[in-house]
Design a protein around this motif. Structure first.
Motif, PDB file in Angstrom:
ATOM      1  N   PHE A  51       0.863  -1.179   0.000  1.00  0.00           N
ATOM      2  CA  PHE A  51       0.000   0.000   0.000  1.00  0.00           C
ATOM      3  C   PHE A  51       0.897   1.226   0.000  1.00  0.00           C
ATOM      4  N   GLU A  52       0.650   2.115  -0.962  1.00  0.00           N
ATOM      5  CA  GLU A  52       1.396   3.380  -1.015  1.00  0.00           C
ATOM      6  C   GLU A  52       0.615   4.377  -0.165  1.00  0.00           C
ATOM      7  N   TYR A  53       1.347   5.110   0.632  1.00  0.00           N
ATOM      8  CA  TYR A  53       0.683   6.036   1.536  1.00  0.00           C
ATOM      9  C   TYR A  53       1.522   7.317   1.608  1.00  0.00           C
ATOM     10  N   ALA A  54       1.058   8.357   0.904  1.00  0.00           N
ATOM     11  CA  ALA A  54       1.792   9.637   0.875  1.00  0.00           C
ATOM     12  C   ALA A  54       1.491  10.403   2.160  1.00  0.00           C
ATOM     13  N   LEU A  55       2.504  10.619   2.962  1.00  0.00           N
ATOM     14  CA  LEU A  55       2.286  11.285   4.260  1.00  0.00           C
ATOM     15  C   LEU A  55       2.146  12.790   4.064  1.00  0.00           C
ATOM     16  N   ILE A  56       1.021  13.318   4.545  1.00  0.00           N
ATOM     17  CA  ILE A  56       0.739  14.752   4.409  1.00  0.00           C
ATOM     18  C   ILE A  56       0.600  15.323   5.828  1.00  0.00           C
ATOM     19  N   ALA A  57       1.411  16.336   6.115  1.00  0.00           N
ATOM     20  CA  ALA A  57       1.471  16.865   7.488  1.00  0.00           C
ATOM     21  C   ALA A  57       0.092  17.311   7.975  1.00  0.00           C
ATOM     22  N   GLY A  58      -0.274  16.777   9.132  1.00  0.00           N
ATOM     23  CA  GLY A  58      -1.516  17.194   9.773  1.00  0.00           C
ATOM     24  C   GLY A  58      -2.770  16.632   9.121  1.00  0.00           C
ATOM     25  N   VAL A  59      -2.634  15.937   8.009  1.00  0.00           N
ATOM     26  CA  VAL A  59      -3.807  15.430   7.285  1.00  0.00           C
ATOM     27  C   VAL A  59      -3.976  13.928   7.530  1.00  0.00           C
ATOM     28  N   ASN A  60      -2.913  13.152   7.291  1.00  0.00           N
ATOM     29  CA  ASN A  60      -3.044  11.693   7.433  1.00  0.00           C
ATOM     30  C   ASN A  60      -1.878  11.082   8.214  1.00  0.00           C
TER      31      ASN A  60
END
Ligand code: SAH
Ligand code: SF4
Length: 376
Positions: free
Chosen positions: A275-284
């Motif tokens: 699973f690709e999971y783009a880390l976005i600050a404060g979002v996910n």
């Protein structure tokens, strides 16, 4: 010697706008064409070897191939279907991004990444993309057209040639450049057959990864294919509301339906998915989301690749705030939370951000600077 150059109706079908090239040909296609030309069968092996093992850029340049036959092949099945427009290399020299132009003017990207233990080619499956993920540079362009299998293979050959000259041969291929591979299903499957073909690049399917935005019915179809490829699924969020805000495709294939398809895929193939999971600050990247993610993926044979978001111009969240990446510490803390809950996960720091190596970013930069030039 005269050689007929009429295009046989039985030649491989390519998407509208694409040119049939040598890279579209499986041995049976070339064999049938040569037979129709009254040519001996051994010419096929000679041509494939010249083009895939020695990276010949014209059939006429292959030793031993009669000039008239070489010229007929070059006319019927051109090898120069991707013109290199720009080449940029990262400051550490380990990542090179190529921007290509197709004969009908589409711009597509391929990236070569050297790691300590592998060298990966990241290739495009479509010119642009119609799925409009808000954080993705390609998503902002819309879809121009599907690429042909030959255009996909031609990217790999260009990157393999570069890799070869850099003394570190290609070991892996990922369909993570521009476009959604499973939306161009038939050409992508054919490109895998071509890459895998012993007379072509002979690339093992286990070293090929296809990444999807989450087209659930196509994941089920892929499960029935004979290829032992790797599947990566772009998840990026844990609730339908939040995922739909980042990835409009979620409104068609919500998370439960997507994960059902992934379970079906694992059951059928016995293969671990990523699973690709783009880390976005404060979002996910919060503790709550880490809890939700580990609960959601419980029981699925998988690994989570956490990729701190590549900055993309105009990537904004639902509330209009600009999307940014978390710090390295925070990304690693998120990974640790998943691992502590029994979910295999690791942080992948994306390569070449100094050369706009994120999906679609170089194409976007070139388009912006040329429109600026035109405007000037
Ligand atoms: N269309 C396919 C494959 C191409 S995109 C897909 O969406 O999976 C390859 C990967 O890059 C996907 O996981 C996508 O979500 C991710 N991606 C796109 N833009 C990104 C960005 N700005 N930062 C980090 N990852 C990004
Ligand atoms: Fe298309 Fe993938 Fe970009 Fe989404 S992330 S817009 S599906 S290329």
């Amino acid at each position: 010697m005269t050689v007929e150059t009429t295009i046989d109706a039985a030649l491989p079908a390519v998407p509208r706008g694409a040119t049939v090239s040598f890279y579209d040909l499986l041995p049976e296609d070339l064999g049938a064409w040569l037979t129709a030309q009254g040519q001996p069968a051994f010419r096929a092996a000679q041509l494939f070897s010249g083009i895939y093992s020695h990276f010949a850029s014209r059939a006429t340049a292959i030793p031993g191939v009669p000039k008239a036959l070489g010229a007929a092949i070059d006319a019927a099945f051109p090898l120069d279907i991707l013109a290199e427009v720009t080449r940029v290399t990262s400051s550490d020299g380990r990542t090179t991004k190529l921007l290509f132009r197709t004969p009908d003017g589409c711009l597509i990207e391929g990236v070569l990444m050297h790691y300590r233990e592998r060298t990966t080619a990241c290739i495009s499956s479509q010119a642009g993309c119609g799925y409009g993920c808000t954080f993705c540079a390609t998503g902002k362009m819309g879809l121009s057209r599907n690429l042909s299998a030959g255009e996909i293979v031609a990217q790999v050959v260009a990157l393999a040639r570069l890799s070869h000259t850099q003394g570190e041969p290609l070991t892996n291929i990922v369909y993570m450049g521009m476009g959604e591979p499973l939306a161009n299903y038939d050409q992508v499957m054919r490109s895998i057959a071509l890459l895998n073909e012993p007379q072509c690049l002979k690339f093992g399917a286990r070293r090929i990864t296809v990444s999807t935005v989450g087209l659930a019915p196509r994941i089920r179809r892929l499960a029935e294919e004979p290829w032992q490829i790797n599947l990566a699924v772009s998840l990026h969020q844990t609730t339908d509301e939040a995922r739909s805000a980042l990835m409009p495709v979620n409104m068609h294939y919500p998370i439960a339906e997507l994960l059902d398809a992934v379970r079906f895929y694992v059951t059928k193939t016995h293969r671990r998915v990523s699973f690709e999971y783009a880390l976005i600050a404060g979002v996910n990247d919060t503790g709550t989301v880490a809890n939700e993610l580990s609960a959601l993926l419980k029981g699925i044979l998988c690994h989570v690749n956490l990729i701190p978001l590549n900055p993309v111009a105009e990537a904004v969240g639902l509330d209009g705030t600009i999307l940014t990446r978390p710090t390295r510490e925070r990304a690693e803390a998120f990974a640790a939370m998943l691992v502590a809950r029994g979910l295999p996960a690791s942080v992948r720091f994306s390569r070449g951000t100094d050369i706009a190596a994120g999906c679609g970013q170089l194409r976007a930069e070139v388009a912006t600077s040329s429109s600026a030039t035109e405007a000037a």
